[in-house]
Scaffold this motif. Structure first.
Motif, PDB file in Angstrom:
ATOM      1  N   THR A 158       0.828  -1.203   0.000  1.00 61.41           N
ATOM      2  CA  THR A 158       0.000   0.000   0.000  1.00 61.41           C
ATOM      3  C   THR A 158       0.864   1.255   0.000  1.00 61.41           C
ATOM      4  O   THR A 158       1.882   1.313   0.687  1.00 61.41           O
ATOM      5  CB  THR A 158      -0.933   0.038   1.235  1.00 61.41           C
ATOM      6  N   VAL A 159       0.446   2.248  -0.758  1.00 59.59           N
ATOM      7  CA  VAL A 159       1.054   3.564  -0.669  1.00 59.59           C
ATOM      8  C   VAL A 159      -0.066   4.573  -0.457  1.00 59.59           C
ATOM      9  O   VAL A 159      -1.107   4.519  -1.106  1.00 59.59           O
ATOM     10  CB  VAL A 159       1.894   3.901  -1.922  1.00 59.59           C
ATOM     11  N   THR A 160       0.141   5.491   0.481  1.00 55.83           N
ATOM     12  CA  THR A 160      -0.854   6.498   0.822  1.00 55.83           C
ATOM     13  C   THR A 160      -0.328   7.873   0.438  1.00 55.83           C
ATOM     14  O   THR A 160       0.768   8.256   0.833  1.00 55.83           O
ATOM     15  CB  THR A 160      -1.184   6.465   2.327  1.00 55.83           C
ATOM     16  N   ILE A 161      -1.127   8.599  -0.329  1.00 55.94           N
ATOM     17  CA  ILE A 161      -0.745   9.904  -0.843  1.00 55.94           C
ATOM     18  C   ILE A 161      -1.634  10.968  -0.213  1.00 55.94           C
ATOM     19  O   ILE A 161      -2.860  10.905  -0.345  1.00 55.94           O
ATOM     20  CB  ILE A 161      -0.888   9.948  -2.377  1.00 55.94           C
ATOM     21  N   ALA A 162      -1.030  11.931   0.472  1.00 56.42           N
ATOM     22  CA  ALA A 162      -1.785  13.092   0.968  1.00 56.42           C
ATOM     23  C   ALA A 162      -1.847  14.085  -0.177  1.00 56.42           C
ATOM     24  O   ALA A 162      -0.849  14.730  -0.516  1.00 56.42           O
ATOM     25  CB  ALA A 162      -1.098  13.698   2.188  1.00 56.42           C
ATOM     26  N   TYR A 163      -3.034  14.184  -0.780  1.00 53.69           N
ATOM     27  CA  TYR A 163      -3.167  14.949  -2.026  1.00 53.69           C
ATOM     28  C   TYR A 163      -3.762  16.321  -1.759  1.00 53.69           C
ATOM     29  O   TYR A 163      -4.509  16.515  -0.800  1.00 53.69           O
ATOM     30  CB  TYR A 163      -4.029  14.166  -3.022  1.00 53.69           C
ATOM     31  N   GLY A 209       3.274   9.932   9.973  1.00 54.19           N
ATOM     32  CA  GLY A 209       3.280   8.590   9.410  1.00 54.19           C
ATOM     33  C   GLY A 209       1.954   8.186   8.810  1.00 54.19           C
ATOM     34  O   GLY A 209       1.765   7.035   8.420  1.00 54.19           O
ATOM     35  N   ALA A 210       0.998   9.126   8.712  1.00 58.00           N
ATOM     36  CA  ALA A 210      -0.315   8.811   8.158  1.00 58.00           C
ATOM     37  C   ALA A 210      -0.301   8.752   6.634  1.00 58.00           C
ATOM     38  O   ALA A 210      -1.227   8.239   6.032  1.00 58.00           O
ATOM     39  CB  ALA A 210      -1.345   9.839   8.629  1.00 58.00           C
ATOM     40  N   ALA A 211       0.736   9.309   6.014  1.00 57.48           N
ATOM     41  CA  ALA A 211       0.863   9.258   4.556  1.00 57.48           C
ATOM     42  C   ALA A 211       2.318   9.002   4.194  1.00 57.48           C
ATOM     43  O   ALA A 211       3.235   9.296   4.962  1.00 57.48           O
ATOM     44  CB  ALA A 211       0.375  10.564   3.929  1.00 57.48           C
ATOM     45  N   ASP A 212       2.506   8.443   3.022  1.00 55.90           N
ATOM     46  CA  ASP A 212       3.847   8.111   2.540  1.00 55.90           C
ATOM     47  C   ASP A 212       4.397   9.151   1.568  1.00 55.90           C
ATOM     48  O   ASP A 212       5.608   9.285   1.421  1.00 55.90           O
ATOM     49  CB  ASP A 212       3.823   6.757   1.816  1.00 55.90           C
ATOM     50  N   VAL A 213       3.494   9.834   0.874  1.00 55.66           N
ATOM     51  CA  VAL A 213       3.898  10.778  -0.165  1.00 55.66           C
ATOM     52  C   VAL A 213       3.001  12.002  -0.089  1.00 55.66           C
ATOM     53  O   VAL A 213       1.800  11.889   0.150  1.00 55.66           O
ATOM     54  CB  VAL A 213       3.757  10.151  -1.581  1.00 55.66           C
ATOM     55  N   THR A 214       3.580  13.170  -0.303  1.00 53.50           N
ATOM     56  CA  THR A 214       2.766  14.359  -0.491  1.00 53.50           C
ATOM     57  C   THR A 214       3.516  15.334  -1.384  1.00 53.50           C
ATOM     58  O   THR A 214       4.678  15.111  -1.747  1.00 53.50           O
ATOM     59  CB  THR A 214       2.357  15.013   0.841  1.00 53.50           C
ATOM     60  N   LEU A 215       2.847  16.419  -1.740  1.00 50.73           N
ATOM     61  CA  LEU A 215       3.416  17.384  -2.666  1.00 50.73           C
ATOM     62  C   LEU A 215       2.875  18.769  -2.367  1.00 50.73           C
ATOM     63  O   LEU A 215       1.961  18.932  -1.555  1.00 50.73           O
ATOM     64  CB  LEU A 215       3.083  16.997  -4.115  1.00 50.73           C
ATOM     65  N   TYR A 252       7.015  27.084 -11.945  1.00 48.24           N
ATOM     66  CA  TYR A 252       7.049  26.392 -10.665  1.00 48.24           C
ATOM     67  C   TYR A 252       8.117  25.304 -10.625  1.00 48.24           C
ATOM     68  O   TYR A 252       8.418  24.647 -11.633  1.00 48.24           O
ATOM     69  CB  TYR A 252       5.703  25.719 -10.381  1.00 48.24           C
ATOM     70  N   VAL A 253       8.676  25.119  -9.451  1.00 44.80           N
ATOM     71  CA  VAL A 253       9.470  23.945  -9.118  1.00 44.80           C
ATOM     72  C   VAL A 253       8.645  23.166  -8.098  1.00 44.80           C
ATOM     73  O   VAL A 253       8.304  23.693  -7.043  1.00 44.80           O
ATOM     74  CB  VAL A 253      10.844  24.331  -8.531  1.00 44.80           C
ATOM     75  N   GLN A 254       8.264  21.959  -8.458  1.00 49.25           N
ATOM     76  CA  GLN A 254       7.339  21.200  -7.614  1.00 49.25           C
ATOM     77  C   GLN A 254       8.063  20.469  -6.488  1.00 49.25           C
ATOM     78  O   GLN A 254       8.991  19.702  -6.733  1.00 49.25           O
ATOM     79  CB  GLN A 254       6.572  20.178  -8.452  1.00 49.25           C
ATOM     80  N   PRO A 255       7.645  20.693  -5.234  1.00 46.74           N
ATOM     81  CA  PRO A 255       8.229  19.949  -4.119  1.00 46.74           C
ATOM     82  C   PRO A 255       7.446  18.667  -3.833  1.00 46.74           C
ATOM     83  O   PRO A 255       6.226  18.692  -3.675  1.00 46.74           O
ATOM     84  CB  PRO A 255       8.102  20.935  -2.948  1.00 46.74           C
ATOM     85  N   ILE A 256       8.140  17.554  -3.781  1.00 46.80           N
ATOM     86  CA  ILE A 256       7.555  16.262  -3.416  1.00 46.80           C
ATOM     87  C   ILE A 256       8.356  15.694  -2.255  1.00 46.80           C
ATOM     88  O   ILE A 256       9.593  15.705  -2.286  1.00 46.80           O
ATOM     89  CB  ILE A 256       7.615  15.264  -4.588  1.00 46.80           C
TER      90      ILE A 256
END
Length: 515
Positions: free
Chosen positions: A38-43, A247-253, A486-490
């Motif tokens: 599973t991967v969780t993304i905070a979008y 730790g509730a999400a693995d990836v965000t931007l 823009y320079v996108q931060p991930i």
């Protein structure tokens, strides 16, 4: 346990992040991600609709990450924006550009097991070109017709030459939908249970909360690495930071750059930035005081773009003066708008304005949708005040921006991030500045007359040169205010590998377990 160093606001944000986690059936978070399933993304944006071809959400570049996880475009884009096969494996025009040809792949299936067919492609294109179906890009798709199918080959007549037609097949509303299934269930049934042919299938959707996807084992491009993907809709940037830290999400931007710099130095977290095809800009609506060219030009010349990039964005950005970035086909470095507050004062004085008698208007902006969007507008309003412009800030959600823009009801100025993943000037300048476009609020006749002949120009060199002239005209008259690329931060946990995309999309099908 709380203490004086933890504010009530921070506690609420952290509590909100935790509450969102508990609401998702089966739970989410780093524990599941670590087992490789599973991967969780905070979008940073909600999903208003599942149909990727109609309504305002269809032209929101940010939502395309979700759409491309579920639906296949006609043509895909590689991370560097190069075009590559999607549902179509081959495409092009005949020699005199009166016909197009497309080859449909024969190894794609819908999520219900039905085969993707050339009939699906034709139906999707005809539906997209029908002005009654609500496709915001209908004016692109309606330029072809009289489709013919021969095996896996589809041909069509060119009713009006559209030079960027195939580029659009990789961008907004350029998705193939299932003809038989859609006609069986109708729009409401499709919204309730959407199916595509993409790498992920819809499992559970809670509006304004989360979307859970399951891997498509029969995907023609190969089953994706993560069995489950969860998009958690977290519009507030501070809350997205909390999602990663808790730790509730693995990836965000799209988090503030100071938070990006802080998080990327923490153990277990990786930060990545790349210049993307989005630019920060200020739409000018030619109403009220903005009909005055002196006001528009003064507003543009009094913004210190370099200071905004250096001080607010910590250097993460590229100041620009046209709606083209250096990667676009029609970029012209000779087009510049100088930072000159003294000249801005002189221009305003010609129209009777000064710091003691300022011109007044409203500027609209999102807050937290893009890094430092609201803060940038605050800084710009401060710069304007120095020369004799008094602007009132109005904050709204991104969905409201699309609604107002489609109705040509934006305020005199509106901050926005314009995406042009296909790199064509018809998109970056054309749709933003051509009055009849649903994405434009500029109705000036001079710009209209300059753009109109370019839509169907078959000589590519002449077409690109024509767009450069349009950009020069726009810069000289202050019809729009480009600010920066823009320079996108991930940021993501080090147990998940992420492939940044130059079009700004965050694609779960490109993510893999790391280590």
């Amino acid at each position: 346990m709380t203490g004086p160093s933890l504010s009530r606001r921070t506690m609420l944000q952290l509590s909100g992040a935790g509450a969102a986690t508990l609401l998702i059936p089966g739970g989410v978070g780093r524990v599941l991600a670590q087992d490789g399933s599973t991967v969780t993304i905070a979008y940073n944006v909600n999903l208003p609709s599942f149909d990727p071809t109609v309504g305002a959400s269809a032209v929101n570049p940010t939502i395309q990450s979700i759409y491309q996880a579920v639906f296949d475009p006609y043509i895909r884009q590689a991370p560097d924006l190069e075009f590559e096969p999607g549902i179509l494996t081959d495409w092009g025009w005949n020699e005199d550009k009166t016909k197009i040809h497309m080859t449909v792949r024969d190894d794609a299936v819908w999520h219900n097991g039905d085969k993707v067919t050339p009939e699906d492609v034709v139906w999707s294109l005809e539906r997209a070109g029908n002005e009654n179906t609500g496709n915001p890009i209908q004016f692109v798709w309606s330029t072809i017709g009289n489709f013919q199918i021969d095996g896996n080959t589809v041909t069509a007549d060119v009713k009006q030459y559209q030079p960027d037609l195939f580029k659009w097949m990789a961008f907004l509303t350029g998705y193939v939908l299932p003809k038989k299934y859609y006609e069986e269930v109708g729009p409401e049934g499709f919204e309730a249970k959407p199916i595509g042919s993409g790498p992920y299938m819809v499992d559970t959707f809670e509006r304004n909360a989360f979307l859970r996807l399951k891997a498509n084992p029969d995907y023609w491009g190969g089953k994706p690495a993560f069995e489950t993907v969860i998009f958690k809709f977290v519009p507030d940037a501070t809350s997205r930071v909390a999602e990663i830290e808790s730790g509730a999400a693995d990836v965000t931007l799209e988090i503030p750059y100071e938070e990006f710099d802080r998080l990327k130095d923490k153990p277990g977290i990786v930060g990545e930035t790349i210049p993307i095809s989005d630019i920060a800009m200020i739409f000018i609506n030619d109403i009220g005081v903005m009909k005055d060219e002196n006001v528009r030009r003064a507003a543009a010349m009094s913004i210190n773009k370099k200071a905004i990039v250096d001080r607010l964005l910590r250097g993460y950005g590229v100041p620009i003066d046209t709606l083209q970035t250096p990667e676009y086909d029609a970029y012209d470095p000779s087009i510049t708008v100088p930072y000159d507050p003294d000249m801005a004062k002189e221009l305003l004085a010609k129209s009777g304005y000064s710091p003691d008698n300022p011109v007044k208007f409203t500027i609209q902006t999102t807050r937290g949708f893009k890094p430092k969007d609201y803060e940038m507008v605050q800084a710009i309003v401060g710069m304007w005040r120095q020369v004799g412009i008094e602007a009132t800030i109005e904050v709204y959600e991104i969905a409201k921006h699309f609604e107002l823009r489609a109705r040509d009801e934006l305020a005199e100025a509106a901050f926005y991030n314009w995406g042009n993943a296909i790199g064509d000037p018809s998109t970056s300048t054309g749709h933003a500045m051509f009055g009849p476009s649903p994405h434009s609020v500029w109705d000036g006749q001079e710009v209209f007359d300059a753009i109109a002949p370019l839509w169907a120009e078959k000589d590519e060199a002449k077409r690109i040169e024509g767009w450069k002239k349009v950009d020069k005209l726009i810069a000289e008259t202050g019809a729009v205010i480009p600010l920066l690329q823009y320079v996108q931060p991930i940021v993501h946990v080090d147990s998940v590998a992420v492939v940044p995309q130059a079009n700004g999309m965050l694609l779960p099908q490109k993510m893999t377990p790391e280590g």
